[in-house]
Design a protein around this motif. Structure first.
Motif, mmCIF file in Angstrom:
data_model
loop_
_atom_site.group_PDB
_atom_site.id
_atom_site.type_symbol
_atom_site.label_atom_id
_atom_site.label_comp_id
_atom_site.label_asym_id
_atom_site.label_seq_id
_atom_site.Cartn_x
_atom_site.Cartn_y
_atom_site.Cartn_z
ATOM 1 N N PRO A 10 -42.919 -11.851 -19.629
ATOM 2 C CA PRO A 10 -41.587 -11.549 -19.607
ATOM 3 C C PRO A 10 -41.309 -10.174 -18.956
ATOM 4 O O PRO A 10 -40.231 -9.898 -18.545
ATOM 5 C CB PRO A 10 -41.204 -11.175 -21.228
ATOM 6 N N LYS A 69 -32.370 -16.207 -18.156
ATOM 7 C CA LYS A 69 -33.597 -15.792 -17.467
ATOM 8 C C LYS A 69 -33.492 -16.425 -16.241
ATOM 9 O O LYS A 69 -33.386 -17.841 -16.030
ATOM 10 C CB LYS A 69 -34.842 -16.239 -18.453
ATOM 11 N N SER A 140 -36.997 -15.057 -25.209
ATOM 12 C CA SER A 140 -38.002 -14.095 -24.685
ATOM 13 C C SER A 140 -38.443 -13.246 -25.928
ATOM 14 O O SER A 140 -38.265 -12.404 -25.971
ATOM 15 C CB SER A 140 -37.680 -13.398 -23.308
ATOM 16 N N TRP A 143 -40.719 -10.118 -25.046
ATOM 17 C CA TRP A 143 -39.922 -9.249 -24.146
ATOM 18 C C TRP A 143 -39.923 -7.547 -24.890
ATOM 19 O O TRP A 143 -39.910 -7.689 -25.990
ATOM 20 C CB TRP A 143 -38.580 -9.398 -23.916
#
Length: 166
Positions: A10, A69, A140, A143
């Motif tokens: 990420p 993303k 994610s 992240w």
């Protein structure tokens, strides 16, 4: 071809927040996604749609929000310029700050870069916004905030997500 190690990390990713609270909100966001693709921006993953109260004035129409993303060869400021052009193409007009809008595209995180100036990275308020954190967590889970070094789960647990709906 995208390397698998980049997809799994990420830190090397770019995340955009898209929102709309005027007009056909879902169509506005879908049109913005189409325009991103037309501008050589590859959408790798999209969160579900989330409905949130308008901030700072909850009497304004509710927002529909997603997180994307993406992958692009663009530099951060060039990506910002394209995002602003797409907002205008979708129908966004100059209004007072935080007024309702047809399309809003924010760069949430650009490969964990830290910038200040005409573009602030990571997005300076993202860690306080449930409509950013919950969809970001969805796509994610590993992240980490580039500035605060806190993971997404920690940040999400510090916000009120009860007002959000999918």
């Amino acid at each position: 071809m995208i390397k698998q190690d980049i997809l799994g990390n990420p830190v090397n990713m770019i995340y955009l927040g898209l929102g709309s609270n005027l007009g056909n909100k879902k169509k506005n966001i879908e049109n913005a996604k189409f325009e991103l693709i037309k501008n050589q921006i590859r959408i790798l993953e999209s969160s579900n749609y989330y409905v949130s109260l308008s901030w700072p004035n909850p009497s304004y129409p509710k927002f529909l929000n997603i997180i994307l993303k993406i992958e692009t060869d663009l530099k951060p400021k060039n990506l910002l310029k394209i995002c602003k052009n797409i907002e205008k193409k979708i129908g966004r007009k100059k209004r007072l700050k935080n007024s309702p809008r047809e399309c809003d595209i924010d760069i949430i995180d650009f490969k964990s870069k830290k910038m200040k100036g005409s573009l602030n990275l990571p997005h300076p308020s993202m860690h306080l916004r449930n409509f950013v954190l919950l969809p970001l967590h969805e796509i994610s889970k590993k992240w980490v905030h580039p500035k605060f070094k806190q993971n997404i789960t920690y940040l999400l647990n510090k916000t009120n997500i009860k007002s959000l709906r999918t």
